[in-house]
Enzyme design. Structure first.
Site, PDB file in Angstrom:
ATOM      1  N   SER A  66       5.621 -17.678   1.489  1.00 26.05           N
ATOM      2  CA  SER A  66       6.044 -17.427   3.107  1.00 26.05           C
ATOM      3  C   SER A  66       8.086 -17.051   2.824  1.00 26.05           C
ATOM      4  CB  SER A  66       6.102 -18.499   4.126  1.00 26.05           C
ATOM      5  OG  SER A  66       6.955 -19.489   3.397  1.00 26.05           O
ATOM      6  N   HIS A  79      -4.658   1.902 -14.382  1.00 28.85           N
ATOM      7  CA  HIS A  79      -5.404   3.186 -14.581  1.00 28.85           C
ATOM      8  C   HIS A  79      -5.373   4.548 -13.988  1.00 28.85           C
ATOM      9  CE1 HIS A  79      -9.660   5.034 -15.374  1.00 28.85           C
ATOM     10  NE2 HIS A  79      -9.587   5.349 -13.832  1.00 28.85           N
ATOM     11  N   GLY A  81      -6.896   7.896 -14.123  1.00 26.97           N
ATOM     12  CA  GLY A  81      -8.312   8.511 -14.190  1.00 26.97           C
ATOM     13  C   GLY A  81      -8.061   9.572 -12.903  1.00 26.97           C
ATOM     14  N   GLU A 139       0.677  -1.310   0.067  1.00 27.90           N
ATOM     15  CA  GLU A 139      -0.048  -0.045   0.401  1.00 27.90           C
ATOM     16  C   GLU A 139       0.901   1.153   0.063  1.00 27.90           C
ATOM     17  OE1 GLU A 139      -2.927   2.266   2.907  1.00 27.90           O
ATOM     18  OE2 GLU A 139      -3.134   0.335   3.206  1.00 27.90           O
ATOM     19  N   HIS A 182      -0.608 -14.319  -1.469  1.00 23.62           N
ATOM     20  CA  HIS A 182       0.436 -14.500  -0.333  1.00 23.62           C
ATOM     21  C   HIS A 182       0.881 -15.559  -1.204  1.00 23.62           C
ATOM     22  CE1 HIS A 182      -0.161 -10.747   1.818  1.00 23.62           C
ATOM     23  NE2 HIS A 182      -1.317 -11.753   2.845  1.00 23.62           N
TER      24      HIS A 182
END
Length: 145
Positions: A96, A110, A112, A65, A93
């Site tokens: 490991s 994308h 926009g 993120e 995931h």
């Protein structure tokens, strides 16, 4: 690397102060000249492991993120008047890992005016994929006073 992208990377790395990204030792290391993909690295430390000694999935998602949102931020026109917020993220995931260095490559699919869709691949030093992530970011204009 072009001078423009070097400056943008320096700006991104300077924005981490007093954030989760700084606590996780995330460092942005490459931005494409077209600003359509961004790569960062993050060391695996005991602080981001789950109780069984493996990388915590939440840490992986926080890493993804952070890189995906930063790529969106680099792609907005008015950085002082617009903010980027993640509104959806999913992760698969597939492997490991316990130690080493992680890398995340975010690619914008994308772009926009109000929504960006980003794909993030998290991988290790041997280029083995750890996780695939997809996120949607919303771009919100600051209200003028």
């Amino acid at each position: 690397m072009e001078e423009k992208t070097k400056k943008l990377l320096k700006k991104l790395n300077s924005l981490k102060k007093d954030t989760l990204m700084n606590e996780m030792f995330i460092k942005f290391i490459f931005l494409s000249p077209k600003i359509d993909f961004l790569i960062a690295k993050m060391p695996i430390s005991y602080k981001i492991l789950q109780p069984f000694g493996y990388l915590h999935g939440g840490a992986t998602v926080a890493f993804a993120e952070s890189v995906g949102s930063s790529l969106s931020f680099m792609n907005i026109k008015e950085q002082e008047n617009e903010k980027v917020f993640n509104i959806e993220i999913s992760a698969n995931h597939v492997r490991s890992i316990k130690k080493g260095m992680l890398f995340a490559k975010a690619k914008i699919f994308h772009k926009g005016k109000t929504l960006h869709v980003i794909q993030i691949t998290v991988f290790n030093e041997k280029n083995n994929i750890i996780s695939f992530c997809k996120m949607t970011n919303i771009i919100i204009k600051k209200k003028r006073k």
